[in-house]
Scaffold this active site. Sequence first.
Site, PDB file in Angstrom:
ATOM      1  N   LYS A  88      41.334 -22.548  23.265  1.00  0.00           N
ATOM      2  CA  LYS A  88      39.891 -22.354  23.370  1.00  0.00           C
ATOM      3  C   LYS A  88      39.519 -20.947  22.922  1.00  0.00           C
ATOM      4  O   LYS A  88      40.267 -19.992  23.124  1.00  0.00           O
ATOM      5  CB  LYS A  88      39.426 -22.586  24.817  1.00  0.00           C
ATOM      6  CG  LYS A  88      39.668 -24.001  25.319  1.00  0.00           C
ATOM      7  CD  LYS A  88      38.834 -25.025  24.564  1.00  0.00           C
ATOM      8  CE  LYS A  88      39.037 -26.429  25.094  1.00  0.00           C
ATOM      9  NZ  LYS A  88      40.376 -26.970  24.859  1.00  0.00           N
ATOM     10  N   ASP A  89      38.321 -20.842  22.343  1.00  0.00           N
ATOM     11  CA  ASP A  89      37.818 -19.583  21.819  1.00  0.00           C
ATOM     12  C   ASP A  89      37.287 -18.713  22.953  1.00  0.00           C
ATOM     13  O   ASP A  89      36.988 -19.191  24.053  1.00  0.00           O
ATOM     14  CB  ASP A  89      36.698 -19.870  20.807  1.00  0.00           C
ATOM     15  CG  ASP A  89      36.401 -18.678  19.924  1.00  0.00           C
ATOM     16  OD1 ASP A  89      37.207 -17.737  19.910  1.00  0.00           O
ATOM     17  OD2 ASP A  89      35.358 -18.694  19.252  1.00  0.00           O
ATOM     18  N   ARG A  90      37.160 -17.419  22.682  1.00  0.00           N
ATOM     19  CA  ARG A  90      36.656 -16.491  23.702  1.00  0.00           C
ATOM     20  C   ARG A  90      35.151 -16.608  23.872  1.00  0.00           C
ATOM     21  O   ARG A  90      34.641 -16.497  24.982  1.00  0.00           O
ATOM     22  CB  ARG A  90      37.036 -15.049  23.314  1.00  0.00           C
ATOM     23  CG  ARG A  90      36.563 -13.999  24.303  1.00  0.00           C
ATOM     24  CD  ARG A  90      37.048 -12.628  23.884  1.00  0.00           C
ATOM     25  NE  ARG A  90      36.503 -12.234  22.601  1.00  0.00           N
ATOM     26  CZ  ARG A  90      35.314 -11.654  22.436  1.00  0.00           C
ATOM     27  NH1 ARG A  90      34.533 -11.429  23.491  1.00  0.00           N
ATOM     28  NH2 ARG A  90      34.888 -11.307  21.244  1.00  0.00           N
TER      29      ARG A  90
END
Length: 345
Positions: A88-90
Amino acid sequence: MTVMHQALPAYGFESAPYAHGEPLARADFKTRPEDFVVEEVLGFEPGGEGEHLFLLVQTDAHNTRHTQRCLARHFNVAKQAVSYSGMKDRRGLTSQWFSIHLPGKAIEPDADELAQQGFNVLRWQRHNKKLRIGTHKYNRFHIVLRNLSQIERLNSRLPELKNLGVPNYFGAQRFGHGGANIEEALQWVEQGKLPADRLLRSRVLSTLRGWLFNGVLADRVANGTWNQWQDQDLIQLNGTQSFFTEPQWDDQLQQRFLSDDIHLSAYLAGCDQAGTIPDQMLLLFNQARMEAEPRPLRLKAQQLRWNGDANALQIQFNLQKGAYATSVLRELVLLNDRSGQQEQI
């Protein structure tokens, strides 16, 4: 850049051709954390007992590997004892499952302590198996686009994307900021070996695979065949890695394709693809003993729905694991980042 580099497709993500034409609508994106919400859906319930503690963790400022390190410190275990299914992206509000191997330890998370580090623990439950990469079933996205221009263009394109889908490009996240991962991977190709570090090794291989796949798909988009059967195409069963080939396309296959039961696919590069990828790249896949596997050319957003107006348009959809929401948004609208500068993703 070497001659070998120049002979390869130069498509990462931003430069890849559009299937439905460059969008005319524009919007602000990710102006607030809640404008991009991702929910990881396991597709099963943890059993309630076992050596592994499953946690559903929500954060708006940490990517997967940072969360993994923090959970390892919290439970006083090695980082390798903390597993996850997807990356997952930040940026955005994301909820993701982790498992922590705690044999013989009746330990529960300290939700208050984790909250102080920016993690909201939504659920926890014991299970008899660890999470492995690709375990989850799909991701659910809740997206808000703000300050839209030419919203009528966007409203006319949404039904088109729902019915026809979009090219299943690997998103910009796969290639790093400004495509830096591609240059890094090509440097290892020139050396003819893989890095010893496990995480770097994985990044090099996944970057090369994504770059090569995007090149194949981009060529199909450019000549209008990305969603039309071609001789020797892989035909992949929906939601599986199973595939087959057919000597010709018939009405029955077309109906299965239109109903999303099957997808036209291309290979993710592997060691068994001599003659189809450069020898220097093949050498790295041989070192990793990584076999080729299918990936659909078409991405269909499931349960796609939308409501709102030009001030704030809410869009919801589900995507299979390994797919990128940015590939859907890219065909829909030109996006502005938080500073107001145009960003095509």
